[in-house]
Design a protein around this motif. Structure first.
Motif, PDB file in Angstrom:
ATOM      1  N   LEU A   1      -5.963   7.360   7.905  1.00  0.00           N
ATOM      2  CA  LEU A   1      -5.603   6.430   6.835  1.00  0.00           C
ATOM      3  C   LEU A   1      -4.351   5.634   7.178  1.00  0.00           C
ATOM      4  O   LEU A   1      -4.295   4.409   6.993  1.00  0.00           O
TER       5      LEU A   1
ATOM      6  N   GLU B   1      -4.610   1.681   7.481  1.00  0.00           N
ATOM      7  CA  GLU B   1      -4.134   0.945   6.306  1.00  0.00           C
ATOM      8  C   GLU B   1      -2.651   0.609   6.334  1.00  0.00           C
ATOM      9  O   GLU B   1      -2.187  -0.213   5.549  1.00  0.00           O
TER      10      GLU B   1
ATOM     11  N   LEU C   1      -3.746   4.509  -2.106  1.00  0.00           N
ATOM     12  CA  LEU C   1      -4.707   5.244  -1.301  1.00  0.00           C
ATOM     13  C   LEU C   1      -4.367   6.722  -1.432  1.00  0.00           C
ATOM     14  O   LEU C   1      -3.215   7.090  -1.684  1.00  0.00           O
ATOM     15  N   SER C   2      -5.361   7.576  -1.247  1.00  0.00           N
ATOM     16  CA  SER C   2      -5.102   9.005  -1.374  1.00  0.00           C
ATOM     17  C   SER C   2      -5.732   9.768  -0.215  1.00  0.00           C
ATOM     18  O   SER C   2      -6.760   9.362   0.339  1.00  0.00           O
ATOM     19  N   VAL C   3      -5.093  10.901   0.127  1.00  0.00           N
ATOM     20  CA  VAL C   3      -5.563  11.759   1.205  1.00  0.00           C
ATOM     21  C   VAL C   3      -5.828  13.146   0.623  1.00  0.00           C
ATOM     22  O   VAL C   3      -5.023  13.654  -0.152  1.00  0.00           O
TER      23      VAL C   3
ATOM     24  N   ASP D   1      -4.312  13.744  -2.823  1.00  0.00           N
ATOM     25  CA  ASP D   1      -5.426  13.840  -3.766  1.00  0.00           C
ATOM     26  C   ASP D   1      -5.853  15.303  -3.854  1.00  0.00           C
ATOM     27  O   ASP D   1      -6.442  15.833  -2.913  1.00  0.00           O
TER      28      ASP D   1
ATOM     29  N   LEU E   1       0.561   5.640  -0.139  1.00  0.00           N
ATOM     30  CA  LEU E   1      -0.321   6.784   0.060  1.00  0.00           C
ATOM     31  C   LEU E   1       0.179   7.960  -0.782  1.00  0.00           C
ATOM     32  O   LEU E   1       1.379   8.250  -0.809  1.00  0.00           O
TER      33      LEU E   1
ATOM     34  N   TYR F   1       4.700   7.055   1.563  1.00  0.00           N
ATOM     35  CA  TYR F   1       3.900   8.230   1.226  1.00  0.00           C
ATOM     36  C   TYR F   1       4.741   9.088   0.286  1.00  0.00           C
ATOM     37  O   TYR F   1       5.890   9.426   0.592  1.00  0.00           O
TER      38      TYR F   1
ATOM     39  N   ALA G   1      -8.985   9.171  -6.154  1.00  0.00           N
ATOM     40  CA  ALA G   1     -10.377   8.996  -5.729  1.00  0.00           C
ATOM     41  C   ALA G   1     -11.382   9.584  -6.713  1.00  0.00           C
ATOM     42  O   ALA G   1     -12.586   9.494  -6.485  1.00  0.00           O
TER      43      ALA G   1
ATOM     44  N   ARG H   1      -1.015  -0.953  -4.332  1.00  0.00           N
ATOM     45  CA  ARG H   1      -2.349  -0.520  -3.908  1.00  0.00           C
ATOM     46  C   ARG H   1      -2.270   0.955  -3.538  1.00  0.00           C
ATOM     47  O   ARG H   1      -1.517   1.328  -2.633  1.00  0.00           O
TER      48      ARG H   1
ATOM     49  N   THR I   1       0.832  -1.200   0.000  1.00  0.00           N
ATOM     50  CA  THR I   1       0.000   0.000   0.000  1.00  0.00           C
ATOM     51  C   THR I   1       0.869   1.253   0.000  1.00  0.00           C
ATOM     52  O   THR I   1       1.823   1.353   0.774  1.00  0.00           O
TER      53      THR I   1
ATOM     54  N   PRO J   1       0.233   2.129   5.229  1.00  0.00           N
ATOM     55  CA  PRO J   1       0.979   2.182   3.969  1.00  0.00           C
ATOM     56  C   PRO J   1       2.482   2.123   4.222  1.00  0.00           C
ATOM     57  O   PRO J   1       2.978   2.627   5.234  1.00  0.00           O
TER      58      PRO J   1
END
Length: 469
Positions: free
Chosen positions: A222, A226, A205-207, A187, A184, A231, A420, A203, A182, A228
């Motif tokens: 997050l 999760e 993920l976004s913040v 976003d 990060l 980042y 996202a 994988r 994962t 990650p």
């Protein structure tokens, strides 16, 4: 060369026929024999003729096939690759307010020419040999000095030169991550982060990103949930928003990364566009769990690719081996030598002062012209060349980009930057690429066309009222 081609096309020379001797043809064309030698050698390189030692040159009947630039399909999905391919493969006369670089005439071209001449007169090894595994020593020394000025004291074992900033991120991902891990990102974030991380089968993920950095509460939630491994972010002049990290956000990010054993990759490619330095995670952390990457493609030349990685010594050792495995050595000695030549003088500082001045003027000019179309900047950046703008209500950035492309204007719609897909009303503009009035005319026509295509009951009045909100 043209005379030989015409004879071949008119069948005055057939495949297998011997061409006139060099001296004879020089007399016929009234040029020097060396000119004919050059012409014959070039035709041989094309494959149209062939040299037979001791006999002369003969027509082959082949030659180079016709070649045209392959255009990216305009019908493909408007994804992270769409902007890159449209920008890189556009016609020479295309306008590119969506691209991510400065115009060629903004670059220090005379300094680049002087540097190339200096290299051409230098050691032959620079012209012919592979680079060393860690990259040019003079350039690394200059970089260590620049880092020291901002408070980041490094040893030479903590710095590795790479072929580009993109390769720097790629090597870090190869070194630290496995498929399925994962990662990060912000976003919105730089769209090629998305493309590169997907290529590594990670994988994502976004913040949500704010005017002072990622939203800290969402970031911590997050990371806690999760876990990650990595980042990736821009601390200064964030791409695409233009925001810069606040001291408070920097402190909290590092605290959270330490608490959850997460590594941060700080892409510092826009650092020199800042009028005054903002907080840097690498400086505050001392490269314990922060890795700094960067390059010179935005400030000096996208044609002279060279990047760097600054990290812990044990990580650099592993990254050196990985770079050897994937590209056999560091960046081109020519590229690294040219950049070192320019950085070593005072010309680079003066160049960047002038670029910052021109960008400030461009932001002041471009923002009102966009606002007159209902396109409003999310914030006014401290520096750099991006404006992250909200479109009039109901205007689809992807469809706007397709319409503009039919008139030779390449745009960068918001959702290519968003994992996202929450940037569906935004667009990134490069103020340095927006001096042509035609860009604003194309935007105006495209926005009008989108309004006319709306279903009944959601027309222009709605768009106007929404744009002022």
């Amino acid at each position: 060369m043209d005379a030989i081609r015409r004879k071949a096309a008119a069948r005055q020379l057939a495949p297998g026929d011997r061409l006139p001797s060099i001296r004879r043809y020089a007399a016929v064309m009234k040029v020097s024999p060396s000119t004919v030698v050059e012409a014959y050698d070039r035709l041989a390189a094309e494959g149209l003729i062939r040299a037979r030692p001791g006999s002369g040159f003969y027509l082959t009947g082949h030659g180079l096939p016709p070649l045209s630039l392959t255009r990216p399909a305009t019908s493909r999905a408007v994804d992270p690759f769409w902007v890159s391919r449209q920008s890189l493969d556009a016609d020479a006369d295309a306008l590119k307010p969506g691209c991510g670089w400065l115009p060629a005439d903004w670059m220090p071209n005379e300094a680049l020419r002087r540097g190339l001449r200096n290299l051409a007169r230098g050691e032959e090894e620079v012209l012919a040999d592979y680079g060393s595994t860690r990259g040019s020593l003079p350039l690394r020394r200059l970089l260590l000095g620049r880092f020291g000025e901002e408070g980041l004291q490094l040893s030479s074992e903590q710095l590795l030169l790479t072929s580009s900033g993109t390769q720097a991120v790629d090597l870090v991902c190869r070194f630290l991550l496995q498929p399925g891990d994962t990662v990060l990102v912000d976003d919105p974030c730089y769209f090629n982060f998305r493309a590169l991380l997907r290529a590594h089968q990670l994988r994502l993920l976004s913040v949500p990103y704010t005017a002072t950095g990622p939203g800290i509460a969402a970031f911590e939630a997050l990371v806690s949930a999760e876990r990650p491994r990595l980042y990736i972010t821009n601390s200064a002049l964030h791409n695409p928003t233009g925001a810069s990290l606040s001291p408070q956000s920097a402190y909290r990010l590092l605290s959270i990364a330490t608490a959850y054993d997460m590594t941060i990759v700080e892409d510092d490619i826009f650092a020199d566009f800042e009028p005054d330095p903002s907080p840097r995670l690498a400086v505050l952390d001392g490269l314990d769990r922060v890795i700094r990457v960067g390059s010179f493609s935005k400030t000096l030349s996208a044609s002279v690719r060279c990047g760097y990685i600054a990290a812990r010594p044990d990580w650099i050792e592993g990254l050196v081996d990985l770079q050897i495995a994937t590209s056999f050595g560091g960046p081109s000695p020519l590229a690294a030598g040219l950049i070192a030549d320019i950085l070593a003088g005072g010309g680079y500082r003066k160049h960047m002062e002038e670029v910052r001045r021109r960008l400030a003027a461009a932001r002041r000019t471009v923002a009102p012209r966009l606002e007159a179309l209902g396109i409003r900047p999310w914030l006014m950046p401290r520096g750099g060349f991006y404006l992250w703008c909200r479109l009039p209500q109901g205007a689809d950035p992807a469809e706007l980009s397709r319409l503009a492309l039919t008139e030779g204007v390449v745009l960068a719609p918001g959702n290519v930057f968003s994992v996202a897909q929450t940037a569906g009303e935004f667009m990134r503009f490069n103020v340095a690429q927006m001096h042509e009035p035609r860009i604003y005319d194309v935007l105006d026509r495209a926005l009008r066309a989108l309004r006319q295509a709306e279903p009944a009951g959601s027309g222009a009045a709605t768009l106007v009222s929404g744009a002022s909100g």
